[in-house]
Enzyme design. Structure first.
Site, PDB file in Angstrom:
ATOM      1  N   ASP A 179     119.851  13.250 101.196  1.00 35.72           N
ATOM      2  CA  ASP A 179     120.627  12.015 101.202  1.00 35.72           C
ATOM      3  C   ASP A 179     121.749  12.116 100.164  1.00 35.72           C
ATOM      4  O   ASP A 179     121.493  12.467  99.006  1.00 35.72           O
ATOM      5  CB  ASP A 179     119.722  10.816 100.882  1.00 35.72           C
ATOM      6  CG  ASP A 179     120.439   9.493 101.081  1.00 35.72           C
ATOM      7  OD1 ASP A 179     120.390   8.969 102.205  1.00 35.72           O
ATOM      8  OD2 ASP A 179     121.041   8.992 100.116  1.00 35.72           O
TER       9      ASP A 179
ATOM     10  N   ASN B 251     132.510   4.594 100.023  1.00 36.12           N
ATOM     11  CA  ASN B 251     133.018   3.682 101.055  1.00 36.12           C
ATOM     12  C   ASN B 251     133.692   2.462 100.437  1.00 36.12           C
ATOM     13  O   ASN B 251     134.776   2.056 100.868  1.00 36.12           O
ATOM     14  CB  ASN B 251     131.866   3.227 101.958  1.00 36.12           C
ATOM     15  CG  ASN B 251     131.548   4.246 103.038  1.00 36.12           C
ATOM     16  OD1 ASN B 251     132.405   5.027 103.445  1.00 36.12           O
ATOM     17  ND2 ASN B 251     130.318   4.242 103.500  1.00 36.12           N
TER      18      ASN B 251
ATOM     19  N   HIS C 134     136.220   3.554 104.464  1.00 27.26           N
ATOM     20  CA  HIS C 134     135.302   4.256 105.366  1.00 27.26           C
ATOM     21  C   HIS C 134     135.847   5.606 105.816  1.00 27.26           C
ATOM     22  O   HIS C 134     135.070   6.519 106.119  1.00 27.26           O
ATOM     23  CB  HIS C 134     135.008   3.379 106.589  1.00 27.26           C
ATOM     24  CG  HIS C 134     134.096   2.230 106.282  1.00 27.26           C
ATOM     25  ND1 HIS C 134     132.727   2.365 106.233  1.00 27.26           N
ATOM     26  CD2 HIS C 134     134.359   0.933 105.963  1.00 27.26           C
ATOM     27  CE1 HIS C 134     132.173   1.201 105.921  1.00 27.26           C
ATOM     28  NE2 HIS C 134     133.146   0.314 105.759  1.00 27.26           N
TER      29      HIS C 134
ATOM     30  N   ASP D 297     133.750   8.953 105.815  1.00 27.11           N
ATOM     31  CA  ASP D 297     133.593   9.841 106.975  1.00 27.11           C
ATOM     32  C   ASP D 297     133.978  11.269 106.616  1.00 27.11           C
ATOM     33  O   ASP D 297     133.327  12.232 107.064  1.00 27.11           O
ATOM     34  CB  ASP D 297     134.457   9.345 108.135  1.00 27.11           C
ATOM     35  CG  ASP D 297     133.936   8.052 108.740  1.00 27.11           C
ATOM     36  OD1 ASP D 297     132.785   7.686 108.430  1.00 27.11           O
ATOM     37  OD2 ASP D 297     134.677   7.419 109.509  1.00 27.11           O
TER      38      ASP D 297
ATOM     39  N   GLU E  29     124.138   8.413 105.751  1.00 26.51           N
ATOM     40  CA  GLU E  29     124.403   9.575 104.897  1.00 26.51           C
ATOM     41  C   GLU E  29     123.159  10.444 104.722  1.00 26.51           C
ATOM     42  O   GLU E  29     123.077  11.238 103.789  1.00 26.51           O
ATOM     43  CB  GLU E  29     124.905   9.103 103.525  1.00 26.51           C
ATOM     44  CG  GLU E  29     123.903   8.313 102.707  1.00 26.51           C
ATOM     45  CD  GLU E  29     123.939   6.819 102.990  1.00 26.51           C
ATOM     46  OE1 GLU E  29     123.471   6.054 102.127  1.00 26.51           O
ATOM     47  OE2 GLU E  29     124.423   6.416 104.071  1.00 26.51           O
TER      48      GLU E  29
END
Length: 491
Positions: free
Chosen positions: A364, A372, A377, A381, A407
């Site tokens: 993770d 973010n 965002h 990404d 994630e």
């Protein structure tokens, strides 16, 4: 016999193609159903009646079949509830506007503007309520953005009618960009309609495919029937020729026994031989005509078979691409959660049979929400894409990595114990921590935490994953940017 075997193989291939298409349709429907469940959960909390209707949607999705007509009626009920919500909100806005005007109206006695009467504010009505409203609105926006992302994934995996796809694209942009909750709520209500439209279109396409397959199989049946008739005609013609020749030979024998005149005997034999020759000639003519007809039928069937083979190859290629797309995460191009479940089941069965070491890892990205929130965002990404690329390129070819969601990533280490898997993940973690991420001109360090668990006797697919997941949260709690091996026993 070889020809019959070939036709049988073609028939079985077509059946297999139909079965693959049905499996793909079921996979698409499963994706749409999951998205609809998430959308219904996101829309709850408005009124008890609307919540009851949304619960009914989720119950219907658990059934093997969905009654489309019943769902249309259900959609009408949902639309009425949404309309009532809109009317209630509009009435509230009007009421607030009225009192706002009253506060500003001049006093008819002295011509001065009336001052609002002081309100008695309790502690329960103070700032925390406003903070809660802000948090609720932020949560709603996050849900709408997530639904917009899911809608985008749906549009890449299924096909819609042109008008429905145009509406879906506009709806996706609204969910991703709008901050007006009323507009977002209306958009969420339309997602269910798009899901039904996509499922209906997929069903129609599959039915059309089965119809085309049935038509082609009917052509094959007609060809086999013609071949059978031709064979039967050939046998009948052969029997007739044999019978005529035997009858003429019998007549010759009778004339030989009864005749005393040599000249009459010669003429009789000549006539019978001429009859036999005529019978043979008719047989040859019929056979020639029959062969011409069969040759024409065979040529036509060869063309049809070639067309069927080309169509079958196209469908097999389409099924292969659709399956690959259905098993791939669009953003990171890694295998997705469905592909993970399939591979995990395979490795688990292999581990049960051979008892070779097998380790599961859950990875993770640390503090991903900050990326973010701070940079947007698109930056988030980009982080997911680059980290996924490093996972794909730097893990061993025998390992299997997939994006589990958000994630979070998952890895399978076949033929590897937890200690060796930790060495691999630690090297990967150190490399990712040194990647030169820059956003808005600022250097940003990206790290990840990981939990590992090896399969031991008594484990199931779920139990070993849960232990690895708990080890991940131990790594998070211990300061992040580290790998922890689960020390739990199987419960």
């Amino acid at each position: 016999m070889a020809s019959d075997q070939s036709w049988k193989e073609k028939y079985l291939q077509e059946l297999e193609s139909a079965d693959n298409r049905e499996k793909q349709w079921k996979a698409e429907r499963n994706t749409l159903e999951r998205m609809l469940v998430r959308t219904s959960l996101a829309s709850e909390g408005q009124t008890p009646e609307l919540d009851r209707l949304l619960v009914r949607i989720r119950k219907d999705l658990r059934k093997s079949r969905v009654d489309v007509d019943a769902w249309k009626e259900l959609q009408d009920q949902i639309d009425r509830q949404v309309a009532l919500l809109d009317e209630h909100q509009a009435s509230g806005d009007k009421k607030r506007s009225f009192f706002s005007r009253k506060e500003r109206e001049p006093d008819p006695k002295n011509g001065q503007t009336q001052q609002p009467k002081p309100e008695i504010v309790s502690e329960a009505d103070n700032a925390p309520g406003n903070d809660q409203d802000i948090e609720d609105n932020a949560q709603r926006l996050r849900i709408a953005r997530r639904v917009g992302q899911l809608l985008g994934q749906m549009l890449t995996q299924v096909s819609l009618e042109p008008a429905a796809e145009t509406r879906a694209r506009a709806l996706q942009q609204s969910l991703l960009a709008s901050n007006d909750w009323d507009e977002l709520r209306e958009g969420l209500n339309h997602v269910a309609e798009l899901v039904i439209a996509a499922v209906t279109r997929s069903k129609r396409e599959f039915e059309a495919f089965l119809k085309r397959l049935d038509e082609r199989l009917e052509l094959l049946r007609e060809h086999f029937s013609a071949q059978s008739s031709a064979q039967s005609g050939r046998l009948d013609a052969s029997e007739n020729l044999d019978r005529e020749i035997r009858e003429e030979i019998e007549r010759v024998g009778l004339h030989l026994q009864a005749s005393d005149n040599l000249e009459d005997l010669k003429n009789s034999v000549s006539r019978h031989l001429a009859s036999i020759g005529q019978a043979v000639g008719r047989f040859r003519t019929q056979e020639s005509e029959r062969e011409q007809v069969l040759s024409g039928q065979l040529e036509a069937m060869q063309e049809k078979v070639a067309a069927m083979e080309a169509h079958s190859e196209q469908m097999q290629e389409q099924v292969r691409k659709e399956r690959l797309r259905a098993m791939t995460d669009l953003l990171t191009e890694l295998p997705n959660r469905e592909a993970w479940q399939e591979r995990l089941a395979f490795e688990y069965n292999r581990w049960q049979r051979y008892s070779h070491p097998l380790t599961v890892g859950v990875l993770d990205i640390d503090l991903f929400k900050r990326v973010n929130d701070s940079y947007g965002h698109k930056a988030g990404d980009r982080v997911l894409q680059l980290v996924a690329r490093e996972f794909r390129e730097r893990l061993r070819t025998t390992d299997f990595v997939a994006r589990f969601g958000g994630e979070e990533f998952v890895v399978l280490f076949p033929e590897t114990g937890p200690a060796d898997a930790r060495t691999v993940v630690d090297k990967l973690r150190e490399h990712v921590g040194k990647l030169p991420f820059h956003f808005r001109g600022e250097p940003v360090t990206v790290t990840f935490s990981a939990g590992l668990a090896g399969f031991v006797p008594g484990d199931t697919e779920e139990s070993v994953f849960d232990r690895a997941d708990r080890a991940l949260y131990q790594a998070k709690g211990a300061g992040r940017d580290r790998v922890i091996i689960s020390a739990e026993a199987v419960s």
